[in-house]
Scaffold this motif. Sequence first.
Motif, PDB file in Angstrom:
ATOM      1  N   UNK A  56      20.587  80.204  86.828  1.00 33.13           N
ATOM      2  CA  UNK A  56      21.979  80.222  87.292  1.00 33.13           C
ATOM      3  C   UNK A  56      22.183  79.266  88.468  1.00 33.13           C
ATOM      4  N   UNK A  57      21.159  79.121  89.302  1.00 34.30           N
ATOM      5  CA  UNK A  57      21.280  78.248  90.480  1.00 34.30           C
ATOM      6  C   UNK A  57      21.275  76.768  90.115  1.00 34.30           C
ATOM      7  N   UNK A  96      26.348  85.866  88.301  1.00 37.96           N
ATOM      8  CA  UNK A  96      24.951  86.247  88.050  1.00 37.96           C
ATOM      9  C   UNK A  96      24.172  86.244  89.353  1.00 37.96           C
ATOM     10  N   UNK A  97      24.368  85.221  90.188  1.00 40.50           N
ATOM     11  CA  UNK A  97      23.634  85.084  91.444  1.00 40.50           C
ATOM     12  C   UNK A  97      24.025  86.182  92.436  1.00 40.50           C
ATOM     13  N   UNK A  98      25.313  86.490  92.509  1.00 39.69           N
ATOM     14  CA  UNK A  98      25.810  87.420  93.531  1.00 39.69           C
ATOM     15  C   UNK A  98      25.812  88.874  93.077  1.00 39.69           C
ATOM     16  N   UNK A  99      25.355  89.121  91.875  1.00 39.22           N
ATOM     17  CA  UNK A  99      25.446  90.471  91.310  1.00 39.22           C
ATOM     18  C   UNK A  99      24.688  91.507  92.130  1.00 39.22           C
ATOM     19  N   UNK A 103      21.436  82.119  81.474  1.00 39.65           N
ATOM     20  CA  UNK A 103      21.286  82.825  82.749  1.00 39.65           C
ATOM     21  C   UNK A 103      22.016  84.161  82.712  1.00 39.65           C
ATOM     22  N   UNK A 104      23.169  84.201  82.051  1.00 42.06           N
ATOM     23  CA  UNK A 104      23.928  85.447  81.937  1.00 42.06           C
ATOM     24  C   UNK A 104      23.215  86.443  81.037  1.00 42.06           C
ATOM     25  N   UNK A 105      22.769  85.998  79.880  1.00 44.91           N
ATOM     26  CA  UNK A 105      22.126  86.898  78.917  1.00 44.91           C
ATOM     27  C   UNK A 105      20.778  87.416  79.421  1.00 44.91           C
TER      28      UNK A 105
END
Length: 212
Positions: free
Chosen positions: A114-115, A173-176, A105-107
Amino acid sequence: ITNYDAALAEKIIAKEDELDFYEDKLGTYLIKLSGCDLTDANSKEVSVMQHCIGNIERTGDHAANIGYIAREKKEKGIVFSEEGEKAKQIVVAAIKEILQNTMQSLCDDNITLAKLVEPLEQVIDKIIEQARDKHLERLEAGKCTIKDGFVYNDILSDFERVSDHCSNIAVCVIRAESFDFETHGYLSDMKKSGHADYEAAYNMYLEKYKIA
């Protein structure tokens, strides 16, 4: 920790030193970048990296701890009970999945993936608690020793912290998009709201990694 390999354990421990080095170098570089005139996309990427590299490095710390524990387990001839080994293997499988989902999810900047991390993190907390409770029952029944218990609990503690760091990374990742990296408030709101997707993922993982 199941089939001890001295060379692999040393490799894991050496990798932790590399992670320390890269965190320092990358962190210094990102601080310099954050002071530059960046596009919104680049600014978001820098912010996510800044919030994630510490969690990645600390995950490496716990991996190294597990390497040391595995060596101790081998040297002292510690063998877990059949029930304890089965529970540990279930936790290991869940940890492998949460690590894979988190890093992917990060990459890939994959919010959908991510969720899935936080529901699995909650399940990992639950099954680790169950594994500890069952281990205590075995200890009280004289089916294992205090020495075995310390090693078993140390391994579970490191796994628990790895899943915590995965949760922190996934929230970044979600809140970015909103540049809001406050994790506790977001996770609390998501759990209290009884979000259908969260509940579905939690129940799915609970069934998948159930400790009998």
